[in-house]
Motif scaffolding. Structure first.
Motif, PDB file in Angstrom:
ATOM      1  N   PRO A 101      39.699  40.701  31.038  1.00 16.13           N
ATOM      2  CA  PRO A 101      40.710  41.542  31.705  1.00 16.13           C
ATOM      3  C   PRO A 101      41.044  41.074  33.123  1.00 16.13           C
ATOM      4  O   PRO A 101      42.197  41.184  33.551  1.00 16.13           O
ATOM      5  CB  PRO A 101      40.057  42.928  31.754  1.00 16.13           C
ATOM      6  CG  PRO A 101      39.005  42.912  30.715  1.00 16.13           C
ATOM      7  CD  PRO A 101      38.522  41.501  30.631  1.00 16.13           C
ATOM      8  N   VAL A 102      40.059  40.536  33.813  1.00 20.06           N
ATOM      9  CA  VAL A 102      40.323  40.077  35.184  1.00 20.06           C
ATOM     10  C   VAL A 102      41.343  38.940  35.172  1.00 20.06           C
ATOM     11  O   VAL A 102      42.286  38.910  35.977  1.00 20.06           O
ATOM     12  CB  VAL A 102      39.015  39.607  35.876  1.00 20.06           C
ATOM     13  CG1 VAL A 102      39.311  39.112  37.290  1.00 20.06           C
ATOM     14  CG2 VAL A 102      37.992  40.725  35.906  1.00 20.06           C
ATOM     15  N   VAL A 103      41.150  38.002  34.231  1.00 24.68           N
ATOM     16  CA  VAL A 103      42.074  36.865  34.138  1.00 24.68           C
ATOM     17  C   VAL A 103      43.481  37.364  33.821  1.00 24.68           C
ATOM     18  O   VAL A 103      44.462  36.972  34.477  1.00 24.68           O
ATOM     19  CB  VAL A 103      41.584  35.862  33.058  1.00 24.68           C
ATOM     20  CG1 VAL A 103      42.610  34.754  32.860  1.00 24.68           C
ATOM     21  CG2 VAL A 103      40.232  35.290  33.451  1.00 24.68           C
ATOM     22  N   ILE A 104      43.574  38.265  32.824  1.00 17.29           N
ATOM     23  CA  ILE A 104      44.893  38.792  32.439  1.00 17.29           C
ATOM     24  C   ILE A 104      45.553  39.495  33.639  1.00 17.29           C
ATOM     25  O   ILE A 104      46.730  39.271  33.946  1.00 17.29           O
ATOM     26  CB  ILE A 104      44.747  39.814  31.274  1.00 17.29           C
ATOM     27  CG1 ILE A 104      44.135  39.135  30.050  1.00 17.29           C
ATOM     28  CG2 ILE A 104      46.095  40.461  30.946  1.00 17.29           C
ATOM     29  CD1 ILE A 104      45.069  38.191  29.345  1.00 17.29           C
ATOM     30  N   GLY A 105      44.782  40.331  34.317  1.00 11.92           N
ATOM     31  CA  GLY A 105      45.324  41.085  35.457  1.00 11.92           C
ATOM     32  C   GLY A 105      45.810  40.162  36.558  1.00 11.92           C
ATOM     33  O   GLY A 105      46.899  40.354  37.115  1.00 11.92           O
ATOM     34  N   SER A 106      45.029  39.132  36.863  1.00 13.79           N
ATOM     35  CA  SER A 106      45.401  38.220  37.942  1.00 13.79           C
ATOM     36  C   SER A 106      46.673  37.448  37.601  1.00 13.79           C
ATOM     37  O   SER A 106      47.557  37.280  38.445  1.00 13.79           O
ATOM     38  CB  SER A 106      44.272  37.224  38.203  1.00 13.79           C
ATOM     39  OG  SER A 106      43.071  37.911  38.422  1.00 13.79           O
ATOM     40  N   ASN A 126      53.889  45.281  45.234  1.00 15.31           N
ATOM     41  CA  ASN A 126      52.644  44.650  45.653  1.00 15.31           C
ATOM     42  C   ASN A 126      51.922  44.107  44.422  1.00 15.31           C
ATOM     43  O   ASN A 126      51.588  44.873  43.522  1.00 15.31           O
ATOM     44  CB  ASN A 126      51.788  45.688  46.368  1.00 15.31           C
ATOM     45  CG  ASN A 126      50.511  45.092  46.904  1.00 15.31           C
ATOM     46  OD1 ASN A 126      49.760  44.453  46.165  1.00 15.31           O
ATOM     47  ND2 ASN A 126      50.262  45.292  48.179  1.00 15.31           N
ATOM     48  N   PRO A 127      51.700  42.793  44.348  1.00 16.97           N
ATOM     49  CA  PRO A 127      51.109  42.208  43.135  1.00 16.97           C
ATOM     50  C   PRO A 127      49.763  42.838  42.767  1.00 16.97           C
ATOM     51  O   PRO A 127      49.535  43.156  41.594  1.00 16.97           O
ATOM     52  CB  PRO A 127      50.949  40.727  43.496  1.00 16.97           C
ATOM     53  CG  PRO A 127      51.931  40.488  44.574  1.00 16.97           C
ATOM     54  CD  PRO A 127      52.028  41.762  45.347  1.00 16.97           C
ATOM     55  N   ARG A 132      46.696  46.251  39.255  1.00 19.40           N
ATOM     56  CA  ARG A 132      45.661  47.270  39.075  1.00 19.40           C
ATOM     57  C   ARG A 132      46.179  48.391  38.177  1.00 19.40           C
ATOM     58  O   ARG A 132      45.471  48.877  37.290  1.00 19.40           O
ATOM     59  CB  ARG A 132      45.242  47.841  40.436  1.00 19.40           C
ATOM     60  CG  ARG A 132      44.053  48.762  40.273  1.00 19.40           C
ATOM     61  CD  ARG A 132      43.613  49.414  41.549  1.00 19.40           C
ATOM     62  NE  ARG A 132      42.464  50.284  41.247  1.00 19.40           N
ATOM     63  CZ  ARG A 132      41.836  51.028  42.115  1.00 19.40           C
ATOM     64  NH1 ARG A 132      42.212  51.008  43.367  1.00 19.40           N
ATOM     65  NH2 ARG A 132      40.827  51.776  41.746  1.00 19.40           N
ATOM     66  N   VAL A 133      47.426  48.791  38.407  1.00 22.68           N
ATOM     67  CA  VAL A 133      48.006  49.858  37.587  1.00 22.68           C
ATOM     68  C   VAL A 133      48.145  49.395  36.142  1.00 22.68           C
ATOM     69  O   VAL A 133      47.802  50.125  35.197  1.00 22.68           O
ATOM     70  CB  VAL A 133      49.370  50.284  38.172  1.00 22.68           C
ATOM     71  CG1 VAL A 133      50.140  51.125  37.175  1.00 22.68           C
ATOM     72  CG2 VAL A 133      49.158  51.046  39.470  1.00 22.68           C
ATOM     73  N   MET A 134      48.610  48.155  35.958  1.00 24.40           N
ATOM     74  CA  MET A 134      48.733  47.611  34.601  1.00 24.40           C
ATOM     75  C   MET A 134      47.371  47.632  33.925  1.00 24.40           C
ATOM     76  O   MET A 134      47.243  48.028  32.765  1.00 24.40           O
ATOM     77  CB  MET A 134      49.283  46.183  34.683  1.00 24.40           C
ATOM     78  CG  MET A 134      49.541  45.494  33.353  1.00 24.40           C
ATOM     79  SD  MET A 134      48.066  44.805  32.563  1.00 24.40           S
ATOM     80  CE  MET A 134      47.885  43.282  33.453  1.00 24.40           C
ATOM     81  N   ALA A 142      37.476  49.760  30.586  1.00 25.40           N
ATOM     82  CA  ALA A 142      36.850  48.793  31.491  1.00 25.40           C
ATOM     83  C   ALA A 142      37.098  49.174  32.943  1.00 25.40           C
ATOM     84  O   ALA A 142      36.230  49.031  33.802  1.00 25.40           O
ATOM     85  CB  ALA A 142      37.404  47.391  31.212  1.00 25.40           C
ATOM     86  N   MET A 143      38.292  49.701  33.228  1.00 22.70           N
ATOM     87  CA  MET A 143      38.634  50.035  34.607  1.00 22.70           C
ATOM     88  C   MET A 143      37.976  51.330  35.067  1.00 22.70           C
ATOM     89  O   MET A 143      37.765  51.537  36.256  1.00 22.70           O
ATOM     90  CB  MET A 143      40.157  50.169  34.763  1.00 22.70           C
ATOM     91  CG  MET A 143      40.910  48.870  34.663  1.00 22.70           C
ATOM     92  SD  MET A 143      40.522  47.733  36.012  1.00 22.70           S
ATOM     93  CE  MET A 143      41.452  48.479  37.341  1.00 22.70           C
TER      94      MET A 143
END
Lengths: 316, 443
Positions: A101-106, A126-127, A132-134, A142-143
């Motif tokens: 998820p971190v990779v996808i979010g970034s 703001n990216p 974070r919202v996504m 996970a979040m």
């Protein structure tokens, strides 16, 4: 006047000196300001915090490089803005989140929110907040987690906001623990002291002005006091969730927030109202990222409405 | 005044680099030849009244005003006129220039006489005859400032000694070395216009000048020597008027419309010099400095002296010059070569070595807002950029790009090194075209 004998002189438009500030230098200052929160987070939630943040920074850099390669653009990671996005996003994630998820979010933050809108300076949202919202929507479980607090002998505790909202069982941590960051939450959002050190650094280096942050945090405090009728609970509201990291680092993002000082006050006020409303009435315990994202949409209008009257302007 | 205290104008903190502030003014020997352009002021070029072969002396009229907004020009050296020939000036205009070979004697013109200044109109005439023009980039003929129909409208005299540009100390030296000219000049102008107050605005980074002026005016309650914070562009005309009198000059109006007559200290000293000696404006006190200059100096230079001669007098270069400026680094103009001359509104020539001459790389605007919050005129450069990119004349008018004085505070502070001033210069042309089209449409 006669035939130019020497033509090796540089002829350029004034001014011929600069303040020495560069975009890269500003980004470096923001990175330095984020370091206390990163250090605090890795002490509180353990070494895995560093892994999460490293993955997020690396993914942001890789995403921007990849995008520039595919679209045949000049490389831009040298401006360090992708590092800032990666850092802020990483610090907004729980330490026990999975890597994928971190990779996808970034990648979402950098490619969808920043690069596709034209790169640095062109994005309207703001990216880090958008990502974070996504992720809240796409990876809810996970979040919702929070890293185990390694710094003290305690088991993973629910976040204070969830407790205050009655969404989780538990007792509120002591106020001193709240200041030190010994509570459930994302890696970089819990340690108020570290975030305030970062805020002070940004102010001293004149990277940001006080307006947005002070108005945002101050109004959340006042509104919460009004709603909960308790200054102590209002203080808990201020120290909980992602308010401080949001107010210091995300609501002050140059690109997506107003440029005038009055505009920054309006922006901060809007964020505060939205945050308190979401925390009180919304389905989620936390609303900082939502609020900032929401106010990002109004940045252009706030800028227009808070236009300074030029000196000597005469209305036609 | 209260207003300017409660609602101060912004600006930027530029490095002062007043390296030459302690150097008393020296006079350079006449160069072998000078080249005097007939356009050293805004308005019509002056008309040459000499031809090749004519003998001239210092202070002799060599070109007469070409219109109401124009100025006469006088020989700055004694010698022989070599030729009168068109040249292209740094602003792109083409106009005749008068070349004079110096005989090295600096013989003053015998026909010089002191003007009789017993009224305001006589003062205006004298200033006109002196050939003095303002120090702003445009070189506005100073006499126009004294063409005052109703003298009761004059409430304030503002004397500009701010000298906010880095490096330049020629005004400082005028205040220190020619204080008596300033004192008698202030008294003269004050007696003829009877203002409520005279403000002399000096940035606080010149404590000696402030102290000396205060000492000289201590028995004169009307004259207020005001120490101003060193905040660029403190010496901008509208900025200084606001910071001393609290008055705002509306767009399209002159300082006189809000009861203010404003003069630079050096301009005032030059006027007084003409009135007391009869010698018109034939030389300028300029600061010669910069990282490439061997011996920085404050020098009296005959107008028309080529920069190469000026630098030679200052010991030449200690490093290869890569950028040469007329004026200071904030608003100065870069020149293409050293053959261009010192003209009437030159107050400094600076030569920079490689390390100070580079042009930083432009990166995307990150909307940091520094330009917005530091603009003394309270303009919004990002909004102007957007309107300019869209060639939207109406939006440029809404943003009042016409009010931009091109001080460069925005570009100075910009971390993305955007060419903001250049963009504003070009945007003014787009705005003018739009305004002309509007007028045409209505007619």
């Amino acid at each position: 006047m006669e035939q130019a004998k020497e033509s090796k002189l540089i002829v350029s438009v004034s001014p011929h000196i600069g303040s020495g500030r560069t975009t890269r230098g500003i980004m470096l200052d923001v990175i330095i300001a984020l370091l206390p929160a990163l250090i605090a987070g890795s002490i509180i939630f353990g070494i895995r915090s560093l892994l999460v943040v490293a993955v997020s920074v690396a993914s942001c850099l890789a995403g921007e490089t990849l995008f520039n390669l595919i679209t045949k653009r000049k490389h831009t990671i040298g401006d360090l803005s992708a590092v800032v996005t990666g850092l802020i996003l990483g610090l907004n994630l729980p330490a026990n989140i999975g890597i994928y998820p971190v990779v996808i979010g970034s990648l979402f933050a950098i490619i969808v929110i920043k690069c596709l809108f034209g790169g640095l300076g062109k994005n309207f949202a703001n990216p880090a907040a958008a990502a974070r919202v996504m992720m809240l929507l796409a990876f809810s479980n996970a979040m919702a987690g929070t890293g185990e607090i390694k710094a003290v002998d305690a088991v993973a505790s629910p976040t204070p906001l969830a407790i205050m909202k009655g969404m989780a069982e538990g007792r509120l941590p002591k106020l001193t623990d709240m200041l030190l960051g010994l509570r459930g939450g994302a890696i970089g959002e819990t340690c108020a002291i570290a975030l305030l050190i970062g805020f002070a650094y940004l102010l001293i280096r004149k990277v940001i002005t006080w307006h947005t942050t002070v108005v945002y945090v101050g109004c959340v405090f006042l509104l919460s006091w009004l709603i909960y009728r308790s200054p102590e609970l209002a203080l808990y509201q201020v120290l909980s969730g992602g308010l401080l990291i949001g107010a210091v680092f995300m609501a002050t993002d140059y690109v997506t927030t107003p440029t005038t000082n009055l505009g920054k006050v309006v922006f901060g006020l809007g964020c505060a109202i939205m945050t308190v409303l979401i925390r009180k009435l919304g389905a989620y315990p936390e609303g900082v990222s939502f609020s900032i994202l929401f106010m990002n949409l109004f940045t252009n209008y706030i800028d227009k409405l808070t236009r300074r009257k030029p000196l000597g302007e005469v209305k036609a | 005044m209260l207003k300017s205290f409660l609602d101060p104008l912004s600006g930027v903190h530029v490095p002062h680099r007043k390296n030459t502030a302690h150097l008393e003014a020296v006079r350079m020997p006449p160069p072998e030849s000078v080249v005097i352009p007939t356009v050293m002021h805004i308005g019509a070029p002056a008309k040459p009244v000499v031809k090749a072969g004519d003998k001239v002396a210092v202070g002799q009229l060599i070109a007469e005003p070409g219109g109401f907004i124009s100025a006469p020009i006088h020989a700055s050296v004694s010698g022989t006129v070599k030729k009168v020939e068109d040249v292209v000036l740094s602003n792109g205009r083409q106009a005749p220039a008068i070349y004079i070979d110096s005989d090295g004697e600096m013989r003053p013109f015998e026909g010089l006489k002191k003007p009789e200044v017993d009224s305001l109109s006589a003062l205006a005439d004298a200033v006109r005859e002196s050939g003095i023009v303002g120090l702003g980039g445009a070189g506005f003929p100073t006499s126009v400032k004294f063409a005052i129909k109703d003298v009761s409208k004059v409430e304030f005299i503002v004397i500009n000694g701010a000298e906010c540009e880095p490096y330049i100390t020629s005004d400082t030296r005028t205040m220190l070395d020619f204080t008596d000219l300033i004192v008698s000049g202030v008294h003269r102008v004050s007696a003829l216009t009877d203002p409520k107050a005279v403000y002399i605005g000096v940035e606080k980074n010149k404590p000696k000048a402030i102290k000396k002026l205060r000492e000289m005016f201590k028995d004169d309650p009307k004259v207020i020597v005001k120490g101003l914070p060193p905040m660029y562009p403190q010496g901008g005309e509208k900025v200084l008027i606001y910071n001393t009198t609290g008055r705002i000059v509306p767009e399209g109006k002159l300082p006189l419309d809000v009861g203010v007559v404003i003069l630079n200290v050096t301009t005032l000293a030059n006027i007084e010099r003409y009135i007391t000696t009869g010698m018109p404006l034939v030389e300028k006190l300029i600061t010669v400095d910069g990282s490439a200059v061997k011996e920085p100096k404050n020098v009296f230079v005959p107008i028309g002296t080529r920069l190469s001669d000026v630098f030679e007098f200052c010991g030449g270069f200690k490093a290869e010059p890569k950028k040469i400026l007329y004026g200071g680094p904030m608003m100065g103009t870069a020149v293409p070569d050293l053959t261009v001359p010192v003209i009437k509104n030159t107050n400094a020539v600076l030569a920079f070595a490689e390390k100070d001459a580079g042009v930083p790389e432009e990166t995307p605007c990150i909307r940091c807002g520094n330009c917005v919050n530091h603009c003394p005129m309270r303009l919004n450069p990002p909004a102007i950029a957007k309107a300019f990119n869209n060639k939207d004349g109406e939006a440029l008018y809404r943003q009042r790009v016409n009010l931009c004085m091109e001080c460069g505070a925005c570009s100075f502070i910009c971390p993305a090194h955007q060419p903001i001033v250049q963009r504003h210069k070009l945007a003014k042309i787009v705005l003018r075209d739009w305004q002309n089209a509007q007028k045409g449409g209505k007619a």
